[in-house]
Design an enzyme around this catalytic site. Sequence first.
Site, PDB file in Angstrom:
ATOM      1  N   LYS A  41     134.086 -17.559 -53.408  1.00 27.24           N
ATOM      2  CA  LYS A  41     134.720 -16.645 -52.445  1.00 27.24           C
ATOM      3  C   LYS A  41     134.006 -15.288 -52.472  1.00 27.24           C
ATOM      4  O   LYS A  41     133.297 -14.979 -53.443  1.00 27.24           O
ATOM      5  CB  LYS A  41     136.198 -16.472 -52.792  1.00 27.24           C
ATOM      6  CG  LYS A  41     136.447 -15.847 -54.165  1.00 27.24           C
ATOM      7  CD  LYS A  41     137.926 -15.916 -54.549  1.00 27.24           C
ATOM      8  CE  LYS A  41     138.173 -15.299 -55.909  1.00 27.24           C
ATOM      9  NZ  LYS A  41     139.500 -15.641 -56.444  1.00 27.24           N
ATOM     10  N   ARG A 137     152.352 -14.692 -56.326  1.00 29.04           N
ATOM     11  CA  ARG A 137     151.512 -14.392 -55.163  1.00 29.04           C
ATOM     12  C   ARG A 137     151.803 -15.385 -54.039  1.00 29.04           C
ATOM     13  O   ARG A 137     152.533 -15.071 -53.123  1.00 29.04           O
ATOM     14  CB  ARG A 137     150.043 -14.412 -55.608  1.00 29.04           C
ATOM     15  CG  ARG A 137     149.088 -13.798 -54.622  1.00 29.04           C
ATOM     16  CD  ARG A 137     147.714 -13.527 -55.223  1.00 29.04           C
ATOM     17  NE  ARG A 137     147.013 -14.715 -55.705  1.00 29.04           N
ATOM     18  CZ  ARG A 137     145.801 -14.690 -56.262  1.00 29.04           C
ATOM     19  NH1 ARG A 137     145.156 -13.538 -56.410  1.00 29.04           N
ATOM     20  NH2 ARG A 137     145.224 -15.798 -56.683  1.00 29.04           N
ATOM     21  N   HIS A 166     147.960 -21.057 -60.547  1.00 36.74           N
ATOM     22  CA  HIS A 166     146.998 -20.037 -60.993  1.00 36.74           C
ATOM     23  C   HIS A 166     147.650 -19.180 -62.080  1.00 36.74           C
ATOM     24  O   HIS A 166     148.798 -18.777 -61.943  1.00 36.74           O
ATOM     25  CB  HIS A 166     146.606 -19.167 -59.785  1.00 36.74           C
ATOM     26  CG  HIS A 166     145.470 -18.230 -60.036  1.00 36.74           C
ATOM     27  ND1 HIS A 166     144.288 -18.633 -60.603  1.00 36.74           N
ATOM     28  CD2 HIS A 166     145.322 -16.905 -59.785  1.00 36.74           C
ATOM     29  CE1 HIS A 166     143.460 -17.593 -60.686  1.00 36.74           C
ATOM     30  NE2 HIS A 166     144.062 -16.532 -60.198  1.00 36.74           N
ATOM     31  N   ARG A 222     138.696 -24.325 -61.850  1.00 36.26           N
ATOM     32  CA  ARG A 222     138.137 -23.415 -60.827  1.00 36.26           C
ATOM     33  C   ARG A 222     137.386 -22.314 -61.565  1.00 36.26           C
ATOM     34  O   ARG A 222     137.952 -21.399 -62.122  1.00 36.26           O
ATOM     35  CB  ARG A 222     139.273 -22.846 -59.960  1.00 36.26           C
ATOM     36  CG  ARG A 222     140.130 -23.930 -59.308  1.00 36.26           C
ATOM     37  CD  ARG A 222     141.199 -23.340 -58.392  1.00 36.26           C
ATOM     38  NE  ARG A 222     142.049 -22.373 -59.039  1.00 36.26           N
ATOM     39  CZ  ARG A 222     143.155 -22.656 -59.724  1.00 36.26           C
ATOM     40  NH1 ARG A 222     143.566 -23.917 -59.845  1.00 36.26           N
ATOM     41  NH2 ARG A 222     143.869 -21.697 -60.276  1.00 36.26           N
ATOM     42  N   TYR A 268     124.992  17.551 -52.596  1.00 34.42           N
ATOM     43  CA  TYR A 268     126.162  18.142 -51.923  1.00 34.42           C
ATOM     44  C   TYR A 268     127.077  18.847 -52.915  1.00 34.42           C
ATOM     45  O   TYR A 268     127.346  18.319 -53.996  1.00 34.42           O
ATOM     46  CB  TYR A 268     126.961  17.049 -51.213  1.00 34.42           C
ATOM     47  CG  TYR A 268     126.268  16.446 -50.025  1.00 34.42           C
ATOM     48  CD1 TYR A 268     125.989  17.211 -48.895  1.00 34.42           C
ATOM     49  CD2 TYR A 268     125.887  15.100 -50.023  1.00 34.42           C
ATOM     50  CE1 TYR A 268     125.351  16.646 -47.789  1.00 34.42           C
ATOM     51  CE2 TYR A 268     125.250  14.538 -48.926  1.00 34.42           C
ATOM     52  CZ  TYR A 268     124.985  15.319 -47.816  1.00 34.42           C
ATOM     53  OH  TYR A 268     124.358  14.774 -46.734  1.00 34.42           O
ATOM     54  N   CYS A 314     124.916  10.474 -52.737  1.00 33.75           N
ATOM     55  CA  CYS A 314     124.991  10.575 -51.279  1.00 33.75           C
ATOM     56  C   CYS A 314     125.173   9.176 -50.684  1.00 33.75           C
ATOM     57  O   CYS A 314     125.240   8.192 -51.409  1.00 33.75           O
ATOM     58  CB  CYS A 314     123.716  11.202 -50.725  1.00 33.75           C
ATOM     59  SG  CYS A 314     123.216  12.707 -51.572  1.00 33.75           S
ATOM     60  N   MET A 315     125.223   9.098 -49.367  1.00 33.14           N
ATOM     61  CA  MET A 315     125.427   7.801 -48.715  1.00 33.14           C
ATOM     62  C   MET A 315     124.267   6.837 -49.004  1.00 33.14           C
ATOM     63  O   MET A 315     124.469   5.641 -49.184  1.00 33.14           O
ATOM     64  CB  MET A 315     125.592   7.987 -47.199  1.00 33.14           C
ATOM     65  CG  MET A 315     126.083   6.733 -46.505  1.00 33.14           C
ATOM     66  SD  MET A 315     126.260   6.904 -44.722  1.00 33.14           S
ATOM     67  CE  MET A 315     127.675   7.938 -44.574  1.00 33.14           C
ATOM     68  N   ASP A 316     123.044   7.378 -49.055  1.00 30.88           N
ATOM     69  CA  ASP A 316     121.865   6.524 -49.170  1.00 30.88           C
ATOM     70  C   ASP A 316     120.950   6.855 -50.343  1.00 30.88           C
ATOM     71  O   ASP A 316     119.938   6.185 -50.529  1.00 30.88           O
ATOM     72  CB  ASP A 316     121.015   6.633 -47.898  1.00 30.88           C
ATOM     73  CG  ASP A 316     121.868   6.695 -46.654  1.00 30.88           C
ATOM     74  OD1 ASP A 316     122.407   5.645 -46.291  1.00 30.88           O
ATOM     75  OD2 ASP A 316     122.025   7.793 -46.086  1.00 30.88           O
TER      76      ASP A 316
END
Length: 388
Positions: A41, A137, A166, A222, A268, A314-316
């Site tokens: 998953k 759940r 589970h 699993r 920043y 930062c973002m990148d």
Amino acid sequence: MSIETFYRDSWVEIRLDAIKENMKQLQKTLDDKTGIYAVVKANAYGHGDVQVAQAALESGAYGLAVSLLDEALILREAGVEAPILVMGWVRPEDAPVAVKYNITLTAFQTEWVESVKNQSYEGALSLHLKWDSGMGRIGVRTKEELHELLLSCQDEKIQIDGIFTHFATADELDLSYFHKQQERFEILLEEFNRHWNEDVEIHTGNSAASMRFPEKMHHVVRFGISMYGLYPSTDVKALEPIPLQPAFSLHSKLIHVKKLPKGESISYGATYTTSSEEWIGTVPLGYADGWIRKLQGMEVLVEGKRMPIVGRICMDQFMVRLDQPYPVGTKVTLIGKQMDQEITIDEIADYLDTINYEIPCMISYRVPRIYVKDKNIIEVDNSLSVED
Ligand SMILES: *Cc1c(COP(=O)(O)O)cnc(C)c1O
């Protein structure tokens, strides 16, 4: 298998040999008759669903388990023919899609089964019934609910192929709640067997339970987190029920290196200021890649040495303080080994005050995945690729 090009200096490396070795280690402890569902998953916990599924199946996995019908369809689309179980809730009106692609769904509500029977499809929908033995759940909780559900399932459009539960605490040292869940499951199992004569697959164990109590597993387990080489908790890690090898590592390169005088600030908010003359390197990876801002202060490896991330991520991009100048293009390892130093996923999870599961899931689609088998790159998967 395809080698896609990419044009950035950050990448994830997935060692498929590690996945295979971890599968083998679990198989060694399990009964010959106990099969393994490889849990893939969430894009195989960020490792790449199709590639991990293929490696697991080559190592003898019996089937695959995912959370969403969409995830199951990706595997079928890629040509996977093994059994696939969707462990989460699927809309009843989508059952015909599952039938068409031979995908097993999870059922635990009578109204859901009734609604499925009203859909139009040929043949029978394969189901595993889910019992909630204490996770709280999804699943049926009482004998009465189970009776009702089984009555509803007596229909030619429905085929019960399995039952499962589970565990909520199989990764903890205190096993009292685990035993309580096991007892509750056994009670419902007896009840099920009294009312249902056909053979079905029975499964309870996740990684923690299957590694710690291989003799208590039924027909299948699993296997999720530990197939990827990570222990489900620090408690289980200390017990080391089987040896594991991590499959995931994350790398980048220095793209800029400069000497700054004392008193200069970085990134920043100018939250970091050099306290003397310092070498600062820039790494082209940021929070949009999943390297979140809370990782400020965490270390990375350069030439086998630890260097701290300074200033805001930062973002990148982010910056590191280097002990000396290094050429542009020098490899930076964020997760994994360099010489005798290693930064583990567990260390990062600890720094972020979370669990290791979250870390590879967090590394986003922007970072290409490189698949390595016998030291050779056999595939590169770049979600940003336009050459499809
Ligand atoms: C994710 C999941 C698993 C796998 O658990 P691990 O701890 O990763 O082995 C097993 N069963 C269910 C129902 C799950 O949702």
